[in-house]
Scaffold this motif. Structure first.
Motif, PDB file in Angstrom:
ATOM      1  N   THR A   1      29.287  77.003 133.640  1.00  0.00           N
ATOM      2  CA  THR A   1      29.615  75.788 132.917  1.00  0.00           C
ATOM      3  C   THR A   1      29.735  74.671 133.917  1.00  0.00           C
ATOM      4  O   THR A   1      30.073  74.883 135.075  1.00  0.00           O
TER       5      THR A   1
ATOM      6  N   GLN B   1      31.758  72.256 133.634  1.00  0.00           N
ATOM      7  CA  GLN B   1      33.075  71.645 133.556  1.00  0.00           C
ATOM      8  C   GLN B   1      34.117  72.742 133.635  1.00  0.00           C
ATOM      9  O   GLN B   1      34.025  73.744 132.977  1.00  0.00           O
ATOM     10  N   THR B   2      35.126  72.586 134.456  1.00  0.00           N
ATOM     11  CA  THR B   2      36.172  73.595 134.463  1.00  0.00           C
ATOM     12  C   THR B   2      37.318  73.139 133.579  1.00  0.00           C
ATOM     13  O   THR B   2      37.507  71.955 133.350  1.00  0.00           O
ATOM     14  N   LEU B   3      38.046  74.147 133.120  1.00  0.00           N
ATOM     15  CA  LEU B   3      39.165  73.891 132.217  1.00  0.00           C
ATOM     16  C   LEU B   3      40.218  72.996 132.847  1.00  0.00           C
ATOM     17  O   LEU B   3      40.899  72.245 132.186  1.00  0.00           O
ATOM     18  N   ILE B   4      40.358  73.125 134.157  1.00  0.00           N
ATOM     19  CA  ILE B   4      41.531  72.548 134.786  1.00  0.00           C
ATOM     20  C   ILE B   4      41.352  71.098 135.201  1.00  0.00           C
ATOM     21  O   ILE B   4      42.309  70.395 135.411  1.00  0.00           O
TER      22      ILE B   4
ATOM     23  N   ASP C   1      35.779  80.560 131.075  1.00  0.00           N
ATOM     24  CA  ASP C   1      34.354  80.619 131.359  1.00  0.00           C
ATOM     25  C   ASP C   1      34.095  80.942 132.817  1.00  0.00           C
ATOM     26  O   ASP C   1      33.007  81.351 133.178  1.00  0.00           O
ATOM     27  N   THR C   2      35.098  80.691 133.661  1.00  0.00           N
ATOM     28  CA  THR C   2      34.879  80.915 135.086  1.00  0.00           C
ATOM     29  C   THR C   2      36.092  81.604 135.707  1.00  0.00           C
ATOM     30  O   THR C   2      37.178  81.614 135.140  1.00  0.00           O
TER      31      THR C   2
ATOM     32  N   ASP D   1      38.887  79.123 136.152  1.00  0.00           N
ATOM     33  CA  ASP D   1      39.663  78.931 134.911  1.00  0.00           C
ATOM     34  C   ASP D   1      40.674  80.056 134.726  1.00  0.00           C
ATOM     35  O   ASP D   1      41.788  79.845 134.278  1.00  0.00           O
TER      36      ASP D   1
ATOM     37  N   ALA E   1      43.504  79.556 136.910  1.00  0.00           N
ATOM     38  CA  ALA E   1      44.243  78.376 136.456  1.00  0.00           C
ATOM     39  C   ALA E   1      45.169  78.707 135.294  1.00  0.00           C
ATOM     40  O   ALA E   1      46.229  78.096 135.141  1.00  0.00           O
TER      41      ALA E   1
ATOM     42  N   ILE F   1      48.628  76.804 134.663  1.00  0.00           N
ATOM     43  CA  ILE F   1      48.791  75.894 133.531  1.00  0.00           C
ATOM     44  C   ILE F   1      50.004  76.329 132.714  1.00  0.00           C
ATOM     45  O   ILE F   1      50.834  75.504 132.324  1.00  0.00           O
TER      46      ILE F   1
ATOM     47  N   GLU G   1      48.131  69.064 137.947  1.00  0.00           N
ATOM     48  CA  GLU G   1      46.715  69.443 138.057  1.00  0.00           C
ATOM     49  C   GLU G   1      46.179  69.490 139.475  1.00  0.00           C
ATOM     50  O   GLU G   1      45.412  70.391 139.828  1.00  0.00           O
TER      51      GLU G   1
ATOM     52  N   ILE H   1      47.291  72.662 141.002  1.00  0.00           N
ATOM     53  CA  ILE H   1      46.567  73.798 140.432  1.00  0.00           C
ATOM     54  C   ILE H   1      45.268  74.038 141.192  1.00  0.00           C
ATOM     55  O   ILE H   1      44.968  75.135 141.627  1.00  0.00           O
ATOM     56  N   GLN H   2      44.522  72.958 141.402  1.00  0.00           N
ATOM     57  CA  GLN H   2      43.242  73.074 142.103  1.00  0.00           C
ATOM     58  C   GLN H   2      43.426  73.653 143.507  1.00  0.00           C
ATOM     59  O   GLN H   2      42.690  74.535 143.937  1.00  0.00           O
TER      60      GLN H   2
ATOM     61  N   ILE I   1      44.298  77.399 143.364  1.00  0.00           N
ATOM     62  CA  ILE I   1      43.126  78.216 143.025  1.00  0.00           C
ATOM     63  C   ILE I   1      42.310  78.487 144.271  1.00  0.00           C
ATOM     64  O   ILE I   1      41.930  79.630 144.558  1.00  0.00           O
TER      65      ILE I   1
END
Lengths: 263, 266, 277
Positions: free
Chosen positions: A3, A5-8, C103-104, C107, C110, C114, C120, C123-124, C127
């Motif tokens: 994807t 776009q990531t969720l975060i 999806d990843t 995510d 995360a 979350i 945010e 969070i990044q 990860i």
């Protein structure tokens, strides 16, 4: 499957495709409007136009084998419908053509064509929704629109059970293939091999759902302090919602108006 | 004697770069270990040996006959496989029916089905659990159950994909004993494994797979003496060698007993 | 408040509904903050049940009879959100722990962050950090289901450590890893500071290099606990647990330490060999 776009992170990291900047609600409203339009008039030309629009949207988004399978199946249904209605529709009067002494009637064929077109419009537009939004995008969007994550999860896990069951079924079939002698070529053979394992299959799938639910609770999914994510950047969603809803109301209103006046 | 003979075997997955290509290879020892990194082609080879995949070219001969020309029932009598994850193999509502399902594929004789299934369950030590749902067993027990489904059919050649993985010590001992019993009774046992301690202690014949080919065939001692090869294919030598290394000794040892034989002063 | 610096398990007994024998029988134990405890035993010894009780799965999520008490740093399981936020948990079957909503891989990691309400940008960063620790940096953009069994296990560990838990509970976290992956995992675990770790494993050689203490479970009871040296020098045969390779070798060669015990890890082996010569 990747994807863009990531969720975060709300800000796009990679350029998003056009269909990813349209929000899920707009897409759902679009399905509604297209369906209403299709039912608004028995004009075949309009139907062809709608099918064209929906097909183009699908072609310019992303196609996968599942879409083709679904389309193939619905075309099969439509052909069956054409044959049945062409032969047995109650208002059949005018013979259009005969094959091997069997007469096909004009009224039935027109009726079935109309119905088939409407089915196609719904399938194509729904297909567009399915291939352009992922489970996680829907989940994130529903949460943004104010639902609690717990509710979102329950809704999403319903979408999850069927694919999970199909995955388990494939594993079982593979195991039967390795451990067994029956090549399971015909539908009857397949059914025979599937029936006795249905209960273990359901138990296994429920077991997996249970394990998933335990781990989600451990991972704190119903914590009230969840991070409020920056909204996905969607284009013109408010304007699109209002105009598509307006169009839907207009179409419904018009339909009622013509019904009342007996037009 | 049991043998697997591979002649000019090639297989490629559509759309993937991996390809398996084996010129000529004969696996003839009673207990054979196949080792190598993930993606080296070990599982693909097993899928070819069970008929789950069909080679694009080449011949697989099992005990001298072309495997792909055998009838399905004959294939089952020649080759049986135990998967890495038992949950990919089990699909019946009870332990007993799980094993009986396998025997029922090769015979219609009700008595035979019942006795062969029960015997297999006795061998793996699950005969007291026959009425239970396989999913209520522990992972080790599920793995033993998946072994029992093959034992009950008694094929000439047994294939095991990572049999020791996620087993407790009791089950490891049990399964190792079964391996030796099978080998001693004229069967062939071929196993994919990452467990080098086990290979070093129990096997006489090791094959290394590398990029879809056989890169080495020989004894564990020959394999672990070739440090360059061991490094290149990402194997961890037996722990006893790492322990000896701590003491400044870089000789090849296969087990604690092996070390003792070479180093005790009497 | 001494109790705030320990995990205390006091006469814990647990029984699943519909079973006659309890899965845990009268467990008493204590863990000091920052220690690594290895839990070993065969199937049905109760080690997984113990993990589930300490993680709060029993009886907060799944019902079972539980008697006795336990506290993590003074906190009881009844104080659920806070208790749960203190723990990072990896249970058996890591594939079942994926949320199914990601999806990843990024995510998926995360998700826990979350849930805890982190900002945010933080969070990044987290990860990226845990992905590097678990060797998943190159997989961050992949779909979780495309990973191998060993990678899924590393992902499950990454999600558990991302929230910086006070207590890490790991039930056989390396069962599907290949030997190199397993070695990397134990290497990482050796460097973990400030986190109390309870780990069920059958990798006793690796365990003896890093564990402060070892608990042996047998038939639902905690039959032995102590330093790796104490435990592996006094194994009972009916537990069916082997000694580490180093200990087996020392027994065979009769290499004893000053206190008469056999070495269980590299440091002790070196000690005994230098004293010996």
């Amino acid at each position: 499957m990747m994807t863009d776009q990531t969720l975060i992170s709300g800000t796009p990291q990679v350029k998003r495709k056009w269909y990813q900047v349209i929000d899920p609600i707009t897409k759902l409203l679009f399905i509604l409007d297209m369906t209403l339009l299709s039912f608004a008039s028995p004009n075949l030309l309009l139907q062809v136009g709608l099918i064209l629009v929906a097909t183009l949207l699908l072609l310019f988004s992303k196609l996968n084998s599942t879409t083709f399978k679904a389309l193939g199946f619905s075309l099969f249904l439509i052909v069956t419908m054409l044959i049945i209605q062409g032969l047995f529709y109650s208002h059949n009067q005018t013979v259009l053509f005969s094959v091997l002494g069997i007469s096909f009637y004009k009224e039935g064929l027109i009726y079935a064509t109309m119905l088939g077109c409407r089915v196609l419009v719904i399938i194509l537009t729904s297909g567009f929704f399915m291939v352009t939004t992922s489970i996680s995008e829907n989940a994130a969007y529903l949460e943004q629109s104010g639902l609690s994550y717990k509710t979102v999860y329950v809704l999403m896990s319903v979408c999850y059970i069927l694919p999970e069951m199909m995955r388990n079924m494939r594993k079982i079939q593979q195991a039967q293939k390795v451990r067994g002698t029956n090549p399971q070529k015909t539908l009857i053979q397949k059914l025979k091999s599937v029936l006795p394992v249905l209960i273990p299959l359901v138990i296994k799938t429920l077991d997996q759902s249970m394990a998933r639910s335990i781990s989600l609770q451990l991972r704190g999914f119903d914590n009230p302090n969840r991070t409020v994510k920056t909204s996905q950047q969607y284009h013109l969603s408010r304007m699109l919602h209002i105009s598509l809803t307006g169009l839907a109301i207009l179409l419904i209103g018009w339909k009622i108006w013509t019904k009342i006046n007996g037009l | 004697m049991r043998t697997i003979e591979l002649n000019h075997l090639t297989f490629t997955y559509p759309g993937r770069s991996f390809s398996l290509s084996i010129e000529n290879q004969i696996l003839a020892d009673p207990m054979v270990a196949i080792v190598g990194q993930n993606g080296a082609g070990k599982s693909t080879l097993f899928k070819l040996l069970t008929g789950l995949l069909t080679p694009q070219a080449g011949v697989i001969k099992i005990n001298g006959t072309d495997f792909n020309n055998l009838k399905p029932i004959e294939k089952l009598r020649q080759v049986g496989i135990t998967f890495q994850n038992p949950d990919d193999q089990l699909f019946n509502p009870t332990v007993q029916r799980e094993v009986e399902w396998s025997v029922a594929q090769v015979t219609d004789d009700r008595d035979k089905i019942a006795t062969q299934a029960l015997n297999a369950l006795v061998r793996v030590g699950l005969d007291a659990r026959i009425a239970e749902n396989p999913y209520d067993l522990s992972l080790s027990e599920r793995k033993l159950l998946s072994v029992a489904t093959v034992l009950a059919v008694d094929p000439a050649i047994y294939l095991f994909d990572e049999p020791m993985m996620s087993l407790d010590w009791e089950s490891r001992r049990k399964l190792t004993a079964i391996f030796h019993e099978l080998a001693d009774s004229g069967h062939q046992v071929v196993t994919i494994t990452h467990d080098m301690d086990w290979v070093a202690a129990e096997f006489e014949s090791v094959y290394v797979m590398e990029h879809g080919k056989f890169g080495f065939a020989g004894s564990p001692r020959e394999l672990f003496s070739d440090h360059e090869l061991v490094d290149r294919v990402g194997l961890l030598p037996p722990r006893i060698m790492a322990v000896a290394e701590l003491l400044g000794d870089s000789q090849t040892y296969l087990s604690v007993d092996d070390y003792w034989q070479k180093n005790h002063d009497d | 408040m001494d109790e705030d610096k320990r995990i205390v398990v006091d006469n814990l007994t647990s029984r699943y509904p519909g079973t006659t024998q309890p899965q845990l029988r009268g467990i008493n134990a204590e863990v000091q903050a920052g220690q690594v405890v290895g839990i070993i035993g065969n199937s049905h010894s109760g080690k997984s049940t113990l993990c589930r009780v300490l993680a709060g799965v029993i009886s907060k999520i799944v019902s079972a009879e539980v008697e006795g008490q336990w506290r993590l740093f003074g906190r009881r399981v009844d104080d659920w959100p806070a208790y749960n936020a203190m723990t990072g948990v990896v249970l058996q079957n890591p594939a079942g722990q994926l949320s199914g909503l990601s999806d990843t891989v990024a995510d998926e990691i995360a998700f826990d962050l979350i849930n805890q309400g982190l900002a945010e940008n933080l969070i990044q960063k987290r990860i990226e950090k845990v992905a590097a620790q678990m060797g998943l940096s190159a997989q961050l953009h992949l779909h979780p289901e495309s990973l191998s069994g060993g990678q899924i296990q590393r992902l499950a560990i990454a999600t558990a450590i991302a929230t910086h838990p006070t207590v890490l509970i790991l039930d056989d976290p390396t069962s599907e890893m290949d030997p190199l992956g397993r070695r990397q995992f134990f290497h990482w675990l050796a460097g973990v500071k400030d986190t109390t770790v309870l780990i069920v494993t059958s990798e006793i050689d690796d365990l003896c290099e890093i564990a402060d203490s070892v608990w042996v479970m047998h038939d639902g009871q905690l039959v032995s606990k102590g330093t790796p040296g104490d435990v592996f020098n006094h194994l009972a045969t009916d537990w069916q647990i082997p000694a580490p390779t180093i200990t087996q070798l020392a027994q065979k060669m009769n290499w004893r330490m000053a206190d008469g015990q056999y070495p269980v890890n590299a440091a002790e082996l070196k000690e005994v060999r230098y004293a010996h010569n």
